[in-house]
Write a protein that holds these residues in place. Structure first.
Motif, mmCIF file in Angstrom:
data_model
loop_
_atom_site.group_PDB
_atom_site.id
_atom_site.type_symbol
_atom_site.label_atom_id
_atom_site.label_comp_id
_atom_site.label_asym_id
_atom_site.label_seq_id
_atom_site.Cartn_x
_atom_site.Cartn_y
_atom_site.Cartn_z
ATOM 1 N N MET A 191 0.845 -1.181 0.000
ATOM 2 C CA MET A 191 0.000 0.000 0.000
ATOM 3 C C MET A 191 0.883 1.233 0.000
ATOM 4 S SD MET A 191 -2.733 1.077 2.845
ATOM 5 C CE MET A 191 -2.605 2.716 3.437
ATOM 6 N N VAL A 192 0.643 2.120 -0.917
ATOM 7 C CA VAL A 192 1.413 3.349 -1.009
ATOM 8 C C VAL A 192 0.490 4.497 -0.635
ATOM 9 C CG1 VAL A 192 2.680 4.879 -2.545
ATOM 10 C CG2 VAL A 192 2.871 2.410 -2.816
ATOM 11 N N VAL A 193 0.920 5.278 0.348
ATOM 12 C CA VAL A 193 0.137 6.423 0.784
ATOM 13 C C VAL A 193 0.901 7.663 0.376
ATOM 14 C CG1 VAL A 193 -0.817 7.632 2.759
ATOM 15 C CG2 VAL A 193 -0.766 5.148 2.743
ATOM 16 N N SER A 194 0.324 8.439 -0.519
ATOM 17 C CA SER A 194 0.981 9.668 -0.935
ATOM 18 C C SER A 194 0.174 10.836 -0.390
ATOM 19 C CB SER A 194 1.082 9.750 -2.455
ATOM 20 O OG SER A 194 -0.191 9.755 -3.013
ATOM 21 N N SER A 195 0.807 11.578 0.466
ATOM 22 C CA SER A 195 0.141 12.715 1.058
ATOM 23 C C SER A 195 1.188 13.735 1.459
ATOM 24 C CB SER A 195 -0.653 12.274 2.289
ATOM 25 O OG SER A 195 -1.201 13.402 2.931
ATOM 26 N N THR A 196 0.811 14.981 1.429
ATOM 27 C CA THR A 196 1.746 16.012 1.849
ATOM 28 C C THR A 196 1.780 16.123 3.364
ATOM 29 O OG1 THR A 196 -0.002 17.673 1.661
ATOM 30 C CG2 THR A 196 1.428 17.349 -0.262
ATOM 31 N N ASN A 197 0.757 15.625 4.026
ATOM 32 C CA ASN A 197 0.695 15.668 5.475
ATOM 33 C C ASN A 197 1.291 14.382 6.049
ATOM 34 O OD1 ASN A 197 0.098 15.900 8.171
ATOM 35 N ND2 ASN A 197 -2.086 16.313 7.863
ATOM 36 N N PRO A 198 2.426 14.467 6.741
ATOM 37 C CA PRO A 198 3.054 13.245 7.265
ATOM 38 C C PRO A 198 2.213 12.558 8.340
ATOM 39 C CG PRO A 198 4.211 15.192 8.052
ATOM 40 C CD PRO A 198 3.201 15.663 7.050
ATOM 41 N N HIS A 199 1.401 13.321 9.038
ATOM 42 C CA HIS A 199 0.574 12.730 10.090
ATOM 43 C C HIS A 199 -0.510 11.835 9.506
ATOM 44 C CE1 HIS A 199 2.592 15.064 13.116
ATOM 45 N NE2 HIS A 199 2.342 16.179 12.445
ATOM 46 N N SER A 200 -1.138 12.273 8.429
ATOM 47 C CA SER A 200 -2.180 11.441 7.825
ATOM 48 C C SER A 200 -1.576 10.177 7.216
ATOM 49 C CB SER A 200 -2.970 12.225 6.783
ATOM 50 O OG SER A 200 -2.121 12.657 5.748
ATOM 51 N N LYS A 201 -0.352 10.279 6.698
ATOM 52 C CA LYS A 201 0.340 9.105 6.167
ATOM 53 C C LYS A 201 0.594 8.115 7.301
ATOM 54 C CE LYS A 201 4.751 7.639 4.246
ATOM 55 N NZ LYS A 201 6.104 8.057 3.864
ATOM 56 N N GLU A 202 1.097 8.597 8.425
ATOM 57 C CA GLU A 202 1.386 7.717 9.560
ATOM 58 C C GLU A 202 0.110 7.084 10.100
ATOM 59 O OE1 GLU A 202 3.355 7.748 14.021
ATOM 60 O OE2 GLU A 202 3.658 9.481 12.714
ATOM 61 N N ILE A 203 -0.948 7.873 10.204
ATOM 62 C CA ILE A 203 -2.224 7.347 10.709
ATOM 63 C C ILE A 203 -2.744 6.244 9.791
ATOM 64 C CG2 ILE A 203 -4.652 7.922 11.086
ATOM 65 C CD1 ILE A 203 -3.645 10.673 12.116
ATOM 66 N N ALA A 204 -2.683 6.452 8.495
ATOM 67 C CA ALA A 204 -3.164 5.448 7.546
ATOM 68 C C ALA A 204 -2.352 4.158 7.649
ATOM 69 C CB ALA A 204 -3.103 6.001 6.125
ATOM 70 N N ILE A 205 -1.041 4.291 7.767
ATOM 71 C CA ILE A 205 -0.185 3.102 7.882
ATOM 72 C C ILE A 205 -0.461 2.375 9.188
ATOM 73 C CG2 ILE A 205 2.214 2.347 8.179
ATOM 74 C CD1 ILE A 205 2.978 4.530 6.113
ATOM 75 N N ARG A 206 -0.567 3.113 10.284
ATOM 76 C CA ARG A 206 -0.819 2.475 11.586
ATOM 77 C C ARG A 206 -2.176 1.775 11.605
ATOM 78 N NH1 ARG A 206 2.763 3.037 15.447
ATOM 79 N NH2 ARG A 206 4.362 4.635 15.237
ATOM 80 N N ARG A 207 -3.195 2.375 11.004
ATOM 81 C CA ARG A 207 -4.507 1.723 10.935
ATOM 82 C C ARG A 207 -4.428 0.418 10.150
ATOM 83 N NH1 ARG A 207 -8.468 6.827 9.854
ATOM 84 N NH2 ARG A 207 -8.653 7.451 12.033
ATOM 85 N N ARG A 208 -3.740 0.462 9.034
ATOM 86 C CA ARG A 208 -3.622 -0.732 8.202
ATOM 87 C C ARG A 208 -2.895 -1.839 8.957
ATOM 88 N NH1 ARG A 208 0.665 -1.903 4.046
ATOM 89 N NH2 ARG A 208 -0.023 -3.880 3.179
ATOM 90 N N ILE A 209 -1.775 -1.508 9.553
ATOM 91 C CA ILE A 209 -0.970 -2.504 10.266
ATOM 92 C C ILE A 209 -1.738 -3.056 11.466
ATOM 93 C CG2 ILE A 209 1.140 -2.847 11.613
ATOM 94 C CD1 ILE A 209 1.612 -2.699 8.604
ATOM 95 N N SER A 210 -2.415 -2.185 12.221
ATOM 96 C CA SER A 210 -3.137 -2.667 13.405
ATOM 97 C C SER A 210 -4.346 -3.523 13.031
ATOM 98 C CB SER A 210 -3.568 -1.497 14.293
ATOM 99 O OG SER A 210 -4.553 -0.741 13.665
ATOM 100 N N SER A 211 -4.897 -3.339 11.831
ATOM 101 C CA SER A 211 -6.013 -4.195 11.415
ATOM 102 C C SER A 211 -5.525 -5.578 10.996
ATOM 103 C CB SER A 211 -6.803 -3.549 10.285
ATOM 104 O OG SER A 211 -6.066 -3.584 9.087
ATOM 105 N N ILE A 212 -4.261 -5.688 10.624
ATOM 106 C CA ILE A 212 -3.693 -6.974 10.219
ATOM 107 C C ILE A 212 -3.038 -7.670 11.414
ATOM 108 C CG2 ILE A 212 -1.972 -8.106 8.758
ATOM 109 C CD1 ILE A 212 -2.448 -5.723 6.758
ATOM 110 N N PHE A 213 -2.168 -6.955 12.099
ATOM 111 C CA PHE A 213 -1.467 -7.497 13.266
ATOM 112 C C PHE A 213 -2.284 -7.133 14.512
ATOM 113 C CE2 PHE A 213 1.745 -7.022 10.013
ATOM 114 C CZ PHE A 213 2.478 -8.191 10.118
#
Length: 192
Positions: free
Chosen positions: A1-23
């Motif tokens: 999954m590639v998250v392209s955003s100018t806001n680093p916080h929204s990128k981190e939130i999206a990655i953390r949500r994805r990872i926490s839903s799997i792990f």
């Protein structure tokens, strides 16, 4: 999954949500606290590397492999989390949360013609907690005909007495009102 955003916080939130839903394993899924902490550390390392863009292809392979091997456990944990969130939401609204037993009992009662699940019963708890109530106990019906409080048949004297007692219980009395009016009247004379 590639998250392209100018806001680093929204990128981190999206990655953390994805990872926490799997792990999404919990401490009870592990035989020891040490193994659980190692699992959490590994997940956090992968999350950090994805956020920082370090070795993304290897991490994505690892995630895909984990998803294949643990697909059933992931779904079970997601369902368990959804049930807990529904129970918490119902509790915050003051409504009893339905458990699987409640649903079965409701279906059985509706088939046998008995109505709803009995209120005021206690359900099993989560690990180590107190039993939680599943509903309100039956409430008494008000007495009397037209008045909801049961005061419809009172005469004028008992209504006046009840009103006076109610006012006194709130700290008000006729004497206090007279005294205050008298003091205010005399106080205004002395100011002039």
């Amino acid at each position: 999954m590639v998250v392209s955003s100018t806001n680093p916080h929204s990128k981190e939130i999206a990655i953390r949500r994805r990872i926490s839903s799997i792990f999404n394993k919990r401490e009870d899924d592990f035989p020891s606290l040490r193994e659980y902490n190692d699992y959490l550390e590994e997940v956090e390392d992968m999350t950090f590397n994805l956020i920082e863009g370090i070795d993304i292809s290897a991490i994505e392979e690892k995630i895909a492999k984990y998803q294949e091997e643990n697909a059933e456990q992931i779904m079970i944990n997601r369902a368990r989390k959804a049930e807990e969130l529904a129970a918490a939401l119902a509790a915050s609204k003051g409504q009893p949360a339905l458990t699987d037993n409640d649903v079965v009992a409701t279906n059985q009662n509706s088939q046998t013609g008995f109505g709803a699940v009995p209120q005021g019963q206690y359900a099993p708890t989560f690990a180590g907690g107190q039993p939680r109530p599943t509903g309100m106990a039956p409430q008494p019906l008000p007495l009397g005909g037209g008045d909801m409080l049961g005061f419809a048949g009172d005469d004028e004297e008992s209504k006046k007495l009840r009103d006076e007692r109610g006012a006194r219980s709130g700290g008000w009395s006729v004497e206090i009102s007279r005294k205050r009016a008298y003091e205010e009247a005399l106080g205004s004379l002395w100011v002039c």
